[in-house]
Design a protein around this motif. Structure first.
Motif, PDB file in Angstrom:
ATOM      1  N   ALA A  67       0.855  -1.182   0.039  1.00  0.00           N
ATOM      2  CA  ALA A  67      -0.097   0.128   0.040  1.00  0.00           C
ATOM      3  C   ALA A  67       0.905   1.213  -0.118  1.00  0.00           C
ATOM      4  O   ALA A  67       0.660   1.998  -0.795  1.00  0.00           O
ATOM      5  N   ALA A  68       1.869   1.127   0.852  1.00  0.00           N
ATOM      6  CA  ALA A  68       2.957   2.229   0.857  1.00  0.00           C
ATOM      7  C   ALA A  68       3.469   2.712  -0.575  1.00  0.00           C
ATOM      8  O   ALA A  68       3.528   3.641  -1.069  1.00  0.00           O
ATOM      9  N   LYS A  69       3.833   1.559  -1.292  1.00  0.00           N
ATOM     10  CA  LYS A  69       4.514   1.667  -2.653  1.00  0.00           C
ATOM     11  C   LYS A  69       3.639   2.252  -3.532  1.00  0.00           C
ATOM     12  O   LYS A  69       4.060   3.185  -4.236  1.00  0.00           O
ATOM     13  N   ARG A  70       2.246   1.748  -3.428  1.00  0.00           N
ATOM     14  CA  ARG A  70       1.342   2.350  -4.512  1.00  0.00           C
ATOM     15  C   ARG A  70       0.913   3.711  -4.270  1.00  0.00           C
ATOM     16  O   ARG A  70       0.429   4.418  -5.081  1.00  0.00           O
ATOM     17  N   ALA A  71       1.049   4.000  -2.844  1.00  0.00           N
ATOM     18  CA  ALA A  71       0.777   5.188  -2.548  1.00  0.00           C
ATOM     19  C   ALA A  71       1.875   6.198  -3.009  1.00  0.00           C
ATOM     20  O   ALA A  71       1.745   7.762  -2.816  1.00  0.00           O
ATOM     21  N   GLY A  72       3.090   5.634  -3.417  1.00  0.00           N
ATOM     22  CA  GLY A  72       3.968   6.640  -3.628  1.00  0.00           C
ATOM     23  C   GLY A  72       5.178   6.642  -2.772  1.00  0.00           C
ATOM     24  O   GLY A  72       6.246   7.543  -2.935  1.00  0.00           O
ATOM     25  N   ASN A  73       5.117   6.062  -1.686  1.00  0.00           N
ATOM     26  CA  ASN A  73       6.181   6.088  -0.577  1.00  0.00           C
ATOM     27  C   ASN A  73       7.066   4.930  -0.855  1.00  0.00           C
ATOM     28  O   ASN A  73       7.148   4.154  -0.096  1.00  0.00           O
ATOM     29  N   GLU A  74       8.019   5.329  -1.630  1.00  0.00           N
ATOM     30  CA  GLU A  74       8.870   4.353  -1.773  1.00  0.00           C
ATOM     31  C   GLU A  74      10.009   3.934  -0.831  1.00  0.00           C
ATOM     32  O   GLU A  74      10.394   2.650  -0.412  1.00  0.00           O
ATOM     33  N   PHE A  75      10.252   4.886   0.130  1.00  0.00           N
ATOM     34  CA  PHE A  75      10.839   4.751   1.114  1.00  0.00           C
ATOM     35  C   PHE A  75      10.697   3.796   2.077  1.00  0.00           C
ATOM     36  O   PHE A  75      11.174   2.812   2.503  1.00  0.00           O
ATOM     37  N   LEU A  76       9.108   4.084   2.465  1.00  0.00           N
ATOM     38  CA  LEU A  76       8.307   3.352   3.536  1.00  0.00           C
ATOM     39  C   LEU A  76       8.325   1.829   3.198  1.00  0.00           C
ATOM     40  O   LEU A  76       8.512   0.901   3.680  1.00  0.00           O
ATOM     41  N   PHE A  77       7.997   1.962   1.682  1.00  0.00           N
ATOM     42  CA  PHE A  77       8.010   0.435   1.115  1.00  0.00           C
ATOM     43  C   PHE A  77       9.311  -0.300   1.354  1.00  0.00           C
ATOM     44  O   PHE A  77       9.233  -1.496   1.734  1.00  0.00           O
ATOM     45  N   GLN A  78      10.396   0.028   0.976  1.00  0.00           N
ATOM     46  CA  GLN A  78      11.744  -0.382   0.870  1.00  0.00           C
ATOM     47  C   GLN A  78      11.961  -0.769   2.314  1.00  0.00           C
ATOM     48  O   GLN A  78      12.581  -1.777   2.696  1.00  0.00           O
ATOM     49  N   MET A  79      11.734   0.005   3.410  1.00  0.00           N
ATOM     50  CA  MET A  79      11.878  -0.143   4.703  1.00  0.00           C
ATOM     51  C   MET A  79      11.156  -1.504   5.155  1.00  0.00           C
ATOM     52  O   MET A  79      11.848  -2.233   6.013  1.00  0.00           O
ATOM     53  N   GLN A  80       9.852  -1.409   4.799  1.00  0.00           N
ATOM     54  CA  GLN A  80       9.220  -2.516   5.052  1.00  0.00           C
ATOM     55  C   GLN A  80       9.764  -3.920   4.712  1.00  0.00           C
ATOM     56  O   GLN A  80       9.794  -4.749   4.981  1.00  0.00           O
ATOM     57  N   ALA A  81       9.883  -3.676   3.165  1.00  0.00           N
ATOM     58  CA  ALA A  81      10.512  -4.812   2.588  1.00  0.00           C
ATOM     59  C   ALA A  81      11.823  -5.314   3.012  1.00  0.00           C
ATOM     60  O   ALA A  81      11.838  -6.603   3.444  1.00  0.00           O
ATOM     61  N   ILE A  82      12.643  -4.789   3.437  1.00  0.00           N
ATOM     62  CA  ILE A  82      14.153  -4.956   3.656  1.00  0.00           C
ATOM     63  C   ILE A  82      13.917  -5.528   5.166  1.00  0.00           C
ATOM     64  O   ILE A  82      14.403  -6.848   5.405  1.00  0.00           O
ATOM     65  N   THR A  83      13.051  -5.123   5.990  1.00  0.00           N
ATOM     66  CA  THR A  83      12.763  -5.843   7.437  1.00  0.00           C
ATOM     67  C   THR A  83      12.093  -6.986   7.138  1.00  0.00           C
ATOM     68  O   THR A  83      12.778  -8.066   7.873  1.00  0.00           O
ATOM     69  N   ASN A  84      11.105  -7.160   6.409  1.00  0.00           N
ATOM     70  CA  ASN A  84      10.622  -8.448   6.306  1.00  0.00           C
ATOM     71  C   ASN A  84      11.471  -9.669   5.695  1.00  0.00           C
ATOM     72  O   ASN A  84      11.468 -10.696   5.924  1.00  0.00           O
ATOM     73  N   ILE A  85      12.290  -9.144   4.592  1.00  0.00           N
ATOM     74  CA  ILE A  85      13.109  -9.979   3.973  1.00  0.00           C
ATOM     75  C   ILE A  85      14.097 -10.493   5.131  1.00  0.00           C
ATOM     76  O   ILE A  85      14.567 -11.684   4.878  1.00  0.00           O
ATOM     77  N   GLU A  86      14.801  -9.557   5.932  1.00  0.00           N
ATOM     78  CA  GLU A  86      15.564 -10.070   7.020  1.00  0.00           C
ATOM     79  C   GLU A  86      15.065 -11.041   7.766  1.00  0.00           C
ATOM     80  O   GLU A  86      15.814 -11.941   8.147  1.00  0.00           O
ATOM     81  N   VAL A  87      13.745 -10.796   8.146  1.00  0.00           N
ATOM     82  CA  VAL A  87      13.323 -11.984   9.029  1.00  0.00           C
ATOM     83  C   VAL A  87      13.121 -13.320   8.374  1.00  0.00           C
ATOM     84  O   VAL A  87      13.590 -14.184   8.736  1.00  0.00           O
ATOM     85  N   MET A  88      12.559 -13.039   7.246  1.00  0.00           N
ATOM     86  CA  MET A  88      12.416 -14.416   6.435  1.00  0.00           C
ATOM     87  C   MET A  88      13.746 -15.054   5.832  1.00  0.00           C
ATOM     88  O   MET A  88      13.704 -16.359   6.017  1.00  0.00           O
ATOM     89  N   ASN A  89      14.737 -14.195   5.690  1.00  0.00           N
ATOM     90  CA  ASN A  89      15.952 -14.878   5.418  1.00  0.00           C
ATOM     91  C   ASN A  89      16.551 -15.552   6.677  1.00  0.00           C
ATOM     92  O   ASN A  89      17.213 -16.519   6.401  1.00  0.00           O
ATOM     93  N   MET A  90      16.355 -14.947   7.692  1.00  0.00           N
ATOM     94  CA  MET A  90      16.861 -15.479   8.828  1.00  0.00           C
ATOM     95  C   MET A  90      16.125 -16.943   8.936  1.00  0.00           C
ATOM     96  O   MET A  90      16.773 -17.894   9.782  1.00  0.00           O
ATOM     97  N   TYR A  91      15.152 -17.189   8.782  1.00  0.00           N
ATOM     98  CA  TYR A  91      14.349 -18.221   8.897  1.00  0.00           C
ATOM     99  C   TYR A  91      14.559 -19.311   7.716  1.00  0.00           C
ATOM    100  O   TYR A  91      14.033 -20.307   7.674  1.00  0.00           O
ATOM    101  N   GLU A  92      15.288 -18.864   6.972  1.00  0.00           N
ATOM    102  CA  GLU A  92      15.545 -19.531   5.753  1.00  0.00           C
ATOM    103  C   GLU A  92      14.269 -20.021   4.805  1.00  0.00           C
ATOM    104  O   GLU A  92      14.117 -20.968   4.489  1.00  0.00           O
ATOM    105  N   VAL A  93      13.257 -18.950   4.827  1.00  0.00           N
ATOM    106  CA  VAL A  93      12.113 -19.250   4.050  1.00  0.00           C
ATOM    107  C   VAL A  93      12.426 -19.561   2.457  1.00  0.00           C
ATOM    108  O   VAL A  93      13.236 -18.843   1.934  1.00  0.00           O
ATOM    109  N   LYS A  94      11.849 -20.524   2.068  1.00  0.00           N
ATOM    110  CA  LYS A  94      11.908 -20.717   0.568  1.00  0.00           C
ATOM    111  C   LYS A  94      10.729 -20.445  -0.268  1.00  0.00           C
ATOM    112  O   LYS A  94      10.703 -20.129  -1.088  1.00  0.00           O
ATOM    113  N   LYS A  95       9.701 -21.252   0.398  1.00  0.00           N
ATOM    114  CA  LYS A  95       8.355 -21.112  -0.224  1.00  0.00           C
ATOM    115  C   LYS A  95       7.242 -20.182   0.632  1.00  0.00           C
ATOM    116  O   LYS A  95       7.251 -20.257   1.785  1.00  0.00           O
TER     117      LYS A  95
END
Ligand code: SF4
Ligand code: SF4
Lengths: 261, 435
Positions: A67-95
Motif C-alpha cells: 500500500a505504501a509503494k502504490r501510494a508513492g512512498n518508496e522509502f516506507l515500502f523499501q523499509m518494510q520490504a527489507i525488514t521483512n526480508i531480513e526476518v524471512m531470510n533468517m528463517y531460511e524461508v523458501k516457499k
C-alpha cells in the motif's frame, strides 16, 4: 467459528528444531480486518485438513509495504520490504503462500531485487496443487448447481496472469461458473487497488465497486467468488449499495472450499 | 526546358525528405531528454513482441471491428507504398510507369490490380472510421481531452487518406495508356467512364495533376506526422520493442532509495562517511515532477500514443466519472515535452526555466484517482504504460512534497508505527487464530 485451528509459529518451530515446508504470509488485512480474518481461518482449515506443514510469522510479520509503494512512498515500502526480508531470510524461508494478491505480487516481483528470493504462491494456486495431488478432497454438494461468478483481482490477473487456478477450483465445486462481460485480462478493478482502499474516491459519477457489482448482477450469479481480501470488502459493500444482500453472497474461494469439505 | 519537371520533382522530394529528417532529429533529441533506463535485455522477447504486436497487430484485433478495419488500412498503406517507388523513379528520370518496361504486363497488372483493390478497401475503411468518429460518435472519441486539435487531427488524417487514395485511383483511371493495357485496372476501369467525355489532352492533364498531387500529398503527410498523433505508424515498432517485459504488477524499486534505506538499516554504516571519490552525486529527485524526470521509454510512449482511447475506455476511474484518463496522461506528457523541446531550441540548446512542470498539465486529482489496475496498459494496442508515469508523479508528490491526501498519510503513518495500514498493535497479529 470456533473450531480449533493448528497454527504453528515460525519462532516456535525454530526453537523446536523443525522447519515448515511453506510460510503462510497472512498479510495485514488477513490479520486485522474482520471480514478478511474469516478468509484466513478458512484457508488454515484447508491447510490443516490437507496436513500441510506450514507456519506463520505471527508478530514478526509486518506490512508488506504494497500500500505504501502504490501510494508513492518508496522509502516506507523499501523499509518494510527489507525488514521483512531480513526476518524471512533468517528463517531460511523458501516457499510462501498468501491469500492476498497484493502481498503476493510485491513479494514475488519486487522483493527479489532487495534480497528476498522466494517461490511465491497465491492461495488459489496452492490449493489447486493440493487438490491435484489428492491431498485435499472437496465434495461437490454444498454449492451444487449454484450460479457463481469470479471477480479477477487485478494483482493476480493482469498483474501476474493467473486466471485459471481460481476458475479450476470453482469448477471443482460442481457449480455453474458464469463469466462477467469484463473478465480475465479485461476484468474491471473493484476500486481498492493503488492504495484506494485507504481513502475516499475522487469526485465522480459513481463508485467503482458499484459498477463492478452491476457487472456481477448482469450474470444473475448467486455468489461472487473473490480471491483478495480487498476485493471481498469492495464487492460486499457494492452488494449492499445495490440492495442485493440476501440475494448475492460474496465469498473467498478459500471459504467456498472450506464449506465444501 | 525539357528537364524542368524532373528538377522540380527532385527539389520537392528533397525538401520533403529534408524536413522529415529534421523532424525526426528533434523527436529523437526530445526522447533522449528522459532518464536513462536499460531496455536492451532479452532481445528475443523484444523482437517477438514487435513482430506480434506492431507488425502482426496482435492487440488491435481484441476489438474485432476497429481491429479489422485498421488492418485493411495498415496493409493497404504499406503495400501501396511500393507504387510510390515507381512514382519516385518516374519523377526523377522523367519516365512513365517505368515498371511496365521491366515487368511483364501480367505481373505489372497483378501488382497494380492489387493496389487498386487495396486503395478501394482503404477508402471504404477510412470512411467507416470517419462515420464512427463523427456520426456514431463512439464515446472514446468524445472525452474531454478530445476537444479542439486532437479531434481535428483525427479527422485530418482520415481526409488525407481519403484524398490520397482517390488521387491514386483517378490517376490510374485517366491514364489512357494504362487503361488501354487493360490489365490491373480492376477498380479504375469503373472510374474511367466518368472522364470519358474529355479530350485526350485534358485527360492527360487530369492524369498529371492527380499524379503530382498524389506524390506531393504523400510528402506533406510525411511531414504532418510529427505534429500529429499519426506518428504511431513509425513509433509503434520501437515502442513495442522497448516495452516493459516484466510482470505488469512489478513496479520499479527506486535504486536511490535502496541505497539510503540500506545505509539507514545497516548498524555498521558510518553516517558521516565521505562519498566515494569522484562521486560528486547530484541530488536525485524522487519521482517525476517534469518530463525530464521520466524515463526515455515514457517519452517514447508519449509520442507513440495515437489517442485511440482504448485505455481510457477500460479505466475504472474514468468509467465512473473521475477526471483521470490514461490517454490524457500520455497527451499531456507529449505536449509538455514538445514545450520543453521548443524552449531548448529557442535558448541555444539549454533549457531555460519557464516556471512550469508536468503538474501544470496533470492535476493531483487525476494522479490520486488511479487504482493501479493495469487495465490501460493491457488495453493499449502498442503497449504504452500510462501507469508508470502516474506512479512516478505520486512518488514525487509523496517523497518530495509530502503532498499525499490526508487519509493516505494516516495509512502510511500506521505502517510506519505498527507495521499495518490500520491502527492495530503489531502484538495482536495472531488474534485471528482464537476468534
Ligand atoms: S491503472 Fe490507473 S489509469 Fe490505468 S486503467 Fe487503472 S485506474 Fe485507470
Ligand atoms: S495510450 Fe495506447 S490505448 Fe491509450 S490512447 Fe494512447 S495508443 Fe490508445
Amino acid at each position: 467459528m470456533s473450531e480449533a485451528l493448528k497454527v504453528p509459529i515460525m519462532a516456535d518451530m525454530m526453537t523446536a528444531g523443525t522447519t515448515p515446508d511453506i510460510l503462510f504470509w497472512v498479510g495485514s488485512a488477513g490479520s486485522f480486518d474482520d471480514r478478511a480474518k474469516k478468509i484466513t481461518r478458512a484457508f488454515v482449515k484447508l491447510l490443516n485438513k490437507a496436513n500441510v506443514n506450514f507456519a506463520v510469522l505471527g508478530t514478526e510479520e509486518s506490512s508488506s509495504g504494497d500500500a505504501a509503494k502504490r501510494a508513492g512512498n518508496e522509502f516506507l515500502f523499501q523499509m518494510q520490504a527489507i525488514t521483512n526480508i531480513e526476518v524471512m531470510n533468517m528463517y531460511e524461508v523458501k516457499k510462501i503462500v498468501t491469500c492476498c494478491p497484493h502481498s503476493y505480487n510485491t513479494i514475488k516481483n519486487e522483493y527479489p531485487e532487495l534480497g528476498g528470493k522466494y517461490e511465491v504462491y497465491h492461495h488459489t494456486e496452492f490449493l489447486q496443487q493440493l487438490l491435484k495431488e489428492g491431498k485435499l478432497k472437496i465434495s461437490g454438494d454444498t454449492f451444487k448447481g449454484k450460479k457463481v461468478t469470479f471477480h479477477d483481482p487485478c494483482y493476480l490477473g493482469r498483474a501476474n496472469e493467473v486466471y485459471e487456478a481460481p476458475r479450476e477450483l470453482i469448477k471443482s465445486l460442481g457449480v455453474d461458473l458464469v463469466e462477467m462481460k469484463r473478465n480475465k485480462l479485461n476484468s474491471l478493478c473493484c476500486g481498492a487497488g493503488g492504495a484506494q482502499m485507504f481513502k475516499e474516491p475522487e469526485p465522480g459519477s459513481m463508485d467503482i465497486n458499484v459498477l463492478r457489482t452491476e457487472d456481477a448482477m448482469e450474470t444473475s450469479a448467486e455468489i461472487i467468488a473473490t480471491g483478495c481480501p480487498f476485493c471481498n470488502t469492495m464487492m460486499t459493500d457494492g452488494v449492499k449499495a445495490k440492495d442485493q444482500e440476501g440475494k448475492i453472497e460474496v465469498l473467498d474461494i478459500a471459504e467456498l472450499l472450506a464449506k465444501s469439505l | 526546358m525539357k528537364y524542368i519537371d524532373n528538377i522540380l520533382f527532385i527539389a520537392i522530394l528533397t525538401a520533403g525528405l529534408w524536413f522529415f529528417a529534421k523532424n525526426i532529429k528533434s523527436l529523437v533529441r526530445n526522447i533522449k531528454l528522459g532518464k536513462d533506463i536499460d531496455r536492451t535485455d532479452n532481445k528475443a522477447a523484444r523482437w517477438k513482441n514487435m513482430a506480434k504486436i506492431a507488425l502482426g497487430q496482435g492487440k488491435m484485433v481484441r476489438r474485432p471491428v476497429s481491429g479489422l478495419l485498421h488492418i485493411v488500412v495498415y496493409v493497404g498503406f504499406i503495400l501501396i507504398n511500393i507504387e510510390v517507388l515507381e512514382i519516385v523513379i518516374d519523377g526523377v528520370f522523367g519516365t512513365h510507369r517505368i515498371f511496365t518496361k521491366i515487368l511483364p504486363d501480367s505481373v505489372y497488372g497483378f501488382l497494380i490490380g492489387n493496389f487498386e483493390v487495396l486503395a478501394f478497401l482503404v477508402l471504404v475503411a477510412v470512411i467507416i472510421f470517419w462515420i464512427r468518429r463523427n456520426v456514431i460518435k463512439i464515446a472514446r472519441f468524445w472525452n474531454n481531452e478530445m476537444k479542439g486539435w486532437p479531434r481535428s487531427d483525427g479527422n485530418m488524417i482520415l481526409y488525407f487518406e481519403m484524398v490520397l487514395m482517390t488521387l491514386f485511383l483517378v490517376m490510374n483511371a485517366t491514364d489512357i495508356h494504362f487503361q488501354e493495357m487493360n490489365t490491373g485496372n480492376v477498380i479504375s476501369q469503373y472510374i474511367a467512364p466518368i472522364f470519358s467525355g474529355l479530350e485526350d489532352s485534358t485527360l492527360h492533364m487530369v492524369e498529371r495533376g492527380a499524379w503530382w498531387l498524389h506524390i506531393v500529398g504523400i510528402l506533406i503527410f510525411l511531414n504532418y506526422l510529427y505534429y500529429s498523433k499519426h506518428l504511431h505508424i513509425l513509433l509503434a515498432f520501437p515502442n513495442t520493442f522497448f516495452a516493459n517485459l516484466n510482470p505488469k504488477g512489478q513496479f520499479t524499486n527506486d535504486a536511490n532509495v535502496t541505497k539510503e534505506v540500506m545505509m539507514m538499516m545497516d548498524p555498521d554504516a558510518d553516517p558521516y562517511a565521505m562519498p566515494a571519490e569522484g562521486a560528486e552525486e547530484e541530488v536525485a529527485t524522487f519521482g517525476a515532477k517534469d518530463v525530464t524526470d521520466l524515463s526515455w521509454v515514457n517519452l517514447l510512449n508519449a509520442y507513440t500514443c495515437t489517442e485511440c482511447g482504448r485505455c481510457t475506455s477500460e479505466c475504472p476511474a474514468n468509467l465512473t466519472g473521475k477526471k483521470l484518463s490514461p490517454r490524457k496522461i500520455m497527451m499531456d506528457t507529449r505536449d509538455r515535452l514538445e514545450e520543453v523541446g521548443k524552449n531548448i531550441d529557442a535558448n541555444n540548446g539549454e533549457f531555460k526555466d519557464d516556471g512550469k512542470n508536468l503538474f501544470d498539465w496533470i492535476t493531483k486529482e487525476e494522479i490520486w484517482a488511479c487504482t493501479s489496475c493495469n487495465a490501460c496498459v493491457e488495453a493499449c494496442p502498442v503497449n504504452i504504460d500510462p501507469l508508470s508515469i502516474i506512479m512516478d508523479m505520486r512518488r514525487y508528490l509523496v517523497m518530495e512534497e509530502s503532498a499525499a491526501p490526508a487519509e493516505l498519510n494516516n495509512m502510511m503513518q500506521n505502517v510506519e508505527n505498527n507495521g499495518a495500514p490500520w491502527p492495530y498493535n503489531q502484538m495482536d497479529r495472531l488474534k485471528w487464530v482464537d476468534e
